[in-house]
Design a protein around this motif. Structure first.
Motif, short mmCIF file in Angstrom:
data_model
loop_
_atom_site.label_atom_id
_atom_site.label_comp_id
_atom_site.label_asym_id
_atom_site.label_seq_id
_atom_site.Cartn_x
_atom_site.Cartn_y
_atom_site.Cartn_z
N LEU A 1 0.84 -1.21 0.00
CA LEU A 1 0.00 0.00 0.00
C LEU A 1 0.87 1.26 0.00
N GLU A 2 2.16 1.12 0.41
CA GLU A 2 3.03 2.30 0.35
C GLU A 2 3.66 2.50 -1.03
N ASN A 3 3.84 1.38 -1.79
CA ASN A 3 4.57 1.51 -3.06
C ASN A 3 3.80 1.11 -4.31
N ASN A 4 2.87 0.13 -4.21
CA ASN A 4 2.31 -0.43 -5.45
C ASN A 4 0.83 -0.20 -5.69
N GLY A 5 0.04 -0.06 -4.63
CA GLY A 5 -1.41 -0.11 -4.86
C GLY A 5 -2.19 0.96 -4.13
N SER A 6 -3.54 0.81 -4.14
CA SER A 6 -4.41 1.75 -3.46
C SER A 6 -5.01 1.08 -2.24
N TRP A 7 -5.37 1.86 -1.21
CA TRP A 7 -5.90 1.26 0.01
C TRP A 7 -7.04 2.10 0.55
N THR B 1 -13.60 -2.78 7.68
CA THR B 1 -12.70 -3.84 7.21
C THR B 1 -11.68 -3.24 6.24
N PRO B 2 -10.49 -3.86 6.13
CA PRO B 2 -9.45 -3.29 5.27
C PRO B 2 -9.71 -3.60 3.79
N LEU B 3 -9.18 -2.78 2.92
CA LEU B 3 -9.23 -3.06 1.48
C LEU B 3 -7.89 -2.60 0.87
N ILE B 4 -7.17 -3.53 0.27
CA ILE B 4 -5.91 -3.19 -0.43
C ILE B 4 -6.01 -3.79 -1.83
N VAL B 5 -5.81 -2.95 -2.87
CA VAL B 5 -5.94 -3.41 -4.25
C VAL B 5 -4.65 -3.05 -4.99
N TRP B 6 -4.10 -4.00 -5.75
CA TRP B 6 -2.88 -3.70 -6.50
C TRP B 6 -2.84 -4.56 -7.76
N GLY B 7 -1.91 -4.24 -8.67
CA GLY B 7 -1.78 -5.03 -9.89
C GLY B 7 -2.36 -4.33 -11.10
N ALA B 8 -2.78 -5.15 -12.10
CA ALA B 8 -3.20 -4.60 -13.39
C ALA B 8 -4.39 -3.66 -13.25
N GLY B 9 -4.28 -2.48 -13.86
CA GLY B 9 -5.41 -1.55 -13.92
C GLY B 9 -5.68 -0.81 -12.63
N VAL B 10 -4.82 -0.94 -11.61
CA VAL B 10 -5.09 -0.30 -10.32
C VAL B 10 -4.14 0.87 -10.11
#
Length: 930
Positions: free
Chosen positions: A77-83, A281-290
């Motif tokens: 969540l600090e480098n690759n994705g959205s949270w 609840t937590p949500l962390i999303v990363w990878g293609a299209g994010v």
């Protein structure tokens, strides 16, 4: 009277069920066409990790030395994705949580009643729309999405249900099982050509359901070492699986990953209601299209989490739980699930403005489709002149919206198109809710009419049969025939009206119920006239004073559901009752003990609620105290060398004492064993179940003399209660039953005080012959107080043990002496039993009060019914289905509690009679005299 009680039970069950029909019915509609974004999606496949029971703060917060429990996810969540935080809804259970995540709609509360395992309603999900879905995890969750799916493209791999053991060494092995199986699945696909090509298709979903955190939270609470260790293990597992999948696909950058949770958990390890610890609840999303992490200087949220978590500089994107389904659909380019009510969270997407506009437009059309179906359904079942449509979305408005948006997208004014779509989505959702709650006012009024009619009828029955206020007058047959036909005619009109509109059958019940009830009231018109003339002849001040005191009493009871401390105030007033009414003059010691016990009992509602730390030594001390008390009682029994005593009775008494001693031992050894991670000892489990079974029959073997029988009931129930206790609540039945014994004596004094009857000798009073008294006296105003005491004690019996007025006011640890493997219905049953035991004690004491004060049990019971119905009517109007989820959950719980209490009291009345009057004779050996 049995007819009357049966009618009462039916009426109350209808009232209880009605709330689910009026406020919480299934929102699903069928018959929409699937909507899909026309542009190519950014990802070919999606991996969904659901860490069951993971709280947002548990994942995001840092330890004392500023390290994260989940270092890999923190780095993502600090480098690759959205949270962000995903906000769930009530009921916070696994099934509704997963339905919201994967199908995009919030299941109604009634789904809980239909069971978690199966699919009670058919619905569409992201899995169903995908090309292939492979899922690993719990047998409670996975099958439900496979069963609803069309065709044969959702594959499930589950462990056995027995693995979900709260007493096991470590529940984290449930998660290790999932990660290992996923790895071996991918390894085996290299040698399996069909599987390999299926995995390389587009629109593939991999779902990993991780139950370990939830099971550890139930067993050890979320602040425990086990729960935190489990988060670490999940973090490592997610890291391994992510790297392995990227490696398998040659790092093609076409995989999207989502990690979230279905619900949180309270500090005491339960979930189901609406506390923030359960709904965040937590949500962390990363990878293609994010989107990558977005740096910000300041952001405002009402909670202070960002500072605690040291995440102030990374943009936090909050969503509702149902928004995750459209997000998944948009990432892999499948149609949005048909029943989804989620709004696509655009800030998570890293794509062109055109793609975003097209996606949200598809989202809006998909929700509008549901609105159209819902509207046409309502239109068909309502008479045209009575139908009021939802104005902001008339047909012309809909066309207008869609045309405008299309135009904006063609002109490449994407921001305007997006804001217009969001407006349309909000209107469509409002419209859906408008048609969903279309009949609410009409049904609510029907039920309220029934309530008021029923309560009035019960009051009339009391006055007519149990008091001297009325002269019995036979009504003229002619009038009653006219009345009957009048009400029959009204009933026919209502039925006809509902028939034309093809209403569901439950509507007939709710609308026709008031008709016979009010017919019964109107038939008693002469009684009403009699009472009116009698009341007018009374002293006005006294009548008003009496009504004020009644109202105040009932309001205190209603308030006690919101603030438990109100019960303390009530009990302190009770403590002063002998002084106020001058009763203490004639019975100083009894009055003194009464005051002391009231003050003692008043401490319990001030104690902390469920979820406190277990205090096993206190439970053991209570067991020993109970043994001490029973030794005293045994000694006094042996002293009174009278003709009533024989050896059989002593045997029963000894057996009950043995049972208490065993229970005390089982509690201490079970909790030690669980502490040392050795599971639940089989011997303890056998003893627990045997105690439970025998405790219901033992009191029936004891003599039916008043105090002996009541004490026997206390000992039996106490042995079961000890097994279900984890803390101070073990003391509660002891103090309560002490107060009940004194109450029986105090009522005797009150009888004499008001000169109503002579004092029977309580020591030799026998339940078995009590029912033969032909000379029941009529009701006196003081009897209203008696009934109020009973209702008050019943409410105290519920809240005094640390329950809160909520569905999740239980602590799973209290059933560990009986079972530790997760089984919702078994555990639920035992927890209900724990709540019922204090009720039985109060009901038996009330039965004794009725019998010793020479009243028929019916008359006092009817007054109790009136009091509880008036309370229930309060809560019926306090039920909400809007506002914070905490309010909604609480308002339902309150109503269900009060209605259940009323239905319970009816059943308890019968149970108490059985427990106090019936006697089982053991076959005696005949003695031969030489």
């Amino acid at each position: 009277i049995p007819v009357f009680i049966l009618a009462g039970l039916i009426v109350h069950c209808v009232f209880l069920v009605s709330i689910f029909d009026i406020y919480f019915s299934s929102p699903l509609v069928h018959g929409m066409t699937p909507q899909q974004t026309p542009l190519p999606p950014p990802a070919k496949r999606l991996v969904l990790f659901v860490a069951d029971g993971l709280r947002a703060d548990s994942l995001y917060e840092l330890d004392s030395n500023n390290t994260s429990k989940a270092p890999y996810l923190r780095s993502i969540l600090e480098n690759n994705g959205s949270w962000g935080i995903s906000h769930t809804r009530v009921p916070t259970e696994s099934r509704p949580g997963h339905v919201a995540l994967i199908a995009g709609f919030y299941e109604d509360v009634s789904a809980v009643a239909k069971g978690w395992k199966e699919n009670p309603v058919e619905f569409d999900s992201v899995f169903n729309e995908s090309k292939y879905t492979w899922s690993w995890g719990s047998p409670d969750i996975l099958p439900m999405f496979a069963k609803g799916a069309t065709g044969d493209h959702v594959y499930t791999f589950c462990y056995t249900a027995e693995s979900e053991d709260f007493g096991a060494e470590d529940a984290a092995k449930l998660d290790t099982w999932v990660f290992d199986h996923v790895k071996s699945f991918f390894n085996s696909s290299r040698s399996n050509q069909t599987l390999f090509s299926a995995l390389n298709e587009e629109k593939v979903v991999l779902f990993l359901h991780l139950l370990g955190i939830d099971t550890n939270g139930h067993a050890h609470r979320p602040n425990s070492r086990e729960y935190k260790e489990n988060i670490k293990k999940v973090d490592e597992g997610v890291k391994e699986v992510t790297l392995m999948i990227d490696d398998f696909y040659g790092n093609d950058g076409k995989t999207a990953f989502i990690l979230t949770s279905d619900h949180g958990m309270t500090d005491w390890g339960s979930h189901g209601a609406g506390h923030p610890s359960e709904t965040l609840t937590p949500l962390i999303v990363w990878g293609a299209g994010v989107n990558y992490p977005q740096k910000v200087t300041s952001q405002f949220f009402e909670d202070n989490f960002l500072k605690e978590w040291k995440l102030e500089n990374l943009k936090r994107l909050d969503v509702n739980q149902a928004d995750i389904a459209p997000l998944m659909a948009s990432l892999i380019g499948v149609p949005f699930p048909l029943n989804s009510v989620g709004t696509l969270p655009l800030e998570y997407l890293n794509n062109s403005a055109h793609f975003k506009a097209e996606s949200i437009f598809t989202n809006a059309v998909q929700i509008l489709e549901q609105f159209k179906v819902k509207m046409s359904q309502k239109k068909e079942t309502t008479l045209s002149f009575l139908f009021t449509p939802f104005k902001p979305l008339s047909d012309s408005e809909q066309i207008n919206f869609l045309k405008k948006t299309r135009l904006y997208i063609q002109q490449q004014k994407y921001d305007e198109a997006v804001s217009l779509c969001k407006t349309l989505i909000n209107l469509a959702l409002e419209g859906l809710s408008y048609y969903h709650t279309y009949d609410r006012l009409f049904l609510g009024l029907s039920i309220a009419m029934g309530f008021v009619g029923w309560t009035t009828y019960v009051i009339l029955v009391i006055i007519k049969t149990h008091t001297n206020l009325t002269k019995t007058v036979q009504t003229h047959n002619k009038e009653s025939t006219v009345l009957f036909y009048g009400f029959a005619f009204v009933g026919i009109i209502i039925t006809f009206f509902l028939l034309i509109q093809t209403c569901p059958w439950t509507y007939y019940v709710y609308c026709l119920l008031p008709v016979p009830v009010w017919y019964a009231v109107v038939r008693e018109l002469p009684v009403i006239q009699d009472v009116a003339t009698n009341l007018l002849s009374l002293h006005i001040g006294q009548s008003i004073g009496f009504f004020l005191v009644c109202t105040l009493g009932i309001e205190i009871l209603v308030f006690s559901f919101f603030y438990r401390s109100m019960l303390t105030i009530g009990l302190l007033v009770f403590a002063g009752w002998p002084v106020i009414t001058q009763l203490w003059v004639q019975a100083k010691t009894t009055a003194l003990i009464w005051t002391l016990l009231c003050v003692l009992l008043a401490i319990f509602p001030l104690m902390p609620v469920v979820g406190r730390e277990p205090n096993i030594p206190l439970v053991i001390a209570t067991g020993l105290l109970t043994l001490l008390v029973s030794c005293f009682s045994l000694a006094s029994l042996c002293k009174s060398k009278n003709k009533y005593r024989n050896n059989e009775e002593l045997k029963v008494h000894f057996y009950q004492m043995l049972s208490i001693a065993l229970s005390t031992y089982v509690v201490s050894s079970t909790h030690d064993s669980l502490k040392n991670k050795q599971g639940l000892p089989v011997l303890n489990q056998i003893i627990s179940w045997m105690t439970l079974v025998s405790s219901s029959a033992l009191p029936l073997l004891s003599p039916t003399f008043l105090f002996q029988r009541l004490f026997s009931i206390l000992l039996s129930l106490m042995s079961t209660y000890l097994l279900l206790s984890t803390g101070y609540e073990a003391l509660f039945p002891l103090v309560l039953s002490g107060l009940m014994f004194v109450w029986i004596n105090m009522e005797q004094e009150a009888l004499q005080h008001y000169g109503l009857s002579l004092k029977p000798k309580l020591a030799v009073f026998n339940f078995a012959y009590a029912t033969d008294i032909t000379r029941f006296r009529q009701l006196h105003l003081d009897d209203v107080r008696r009934s109020f005491f009973f209702v008050f004690f019943i409410v105290t019996a519920f809240f005094g043990t640390g329950n809160i007025a909520s569905v999740n006011s239980f602590d799973p640890a209290s059933v560990y002496c009986f079972l530790t493997v997760f089984s919702p219905f078994m555990m639920g049953g035992l927890l209900v039993l724990k709540v019922v035991i204090p009720f039985v004690l109060v009901s038996c004491a009330f039965e004794a009060v009725q019998v010793t004060t020479q009243l028929s049990s019916k008359s006092l019971f009817l007054i109790v019914l009136v009091i509880s119905d008036i309370m229930a009517l309060h809560f019926f109007f306090l039920v909400k289905d809007y506002g914070s989820w905490l309010d909604i959950g609480t308002s339902i719980s309150h109503y269900v509690l009060v209605m259940s209490l009323t239905i319970f009291m009816m059943l308890m009345n019968g149970l108490a009679q059985l427990l106090t009057t019936k006697r089982l004779e053991l076959p005696r050996r005949t003695k031969h005299h030489s």
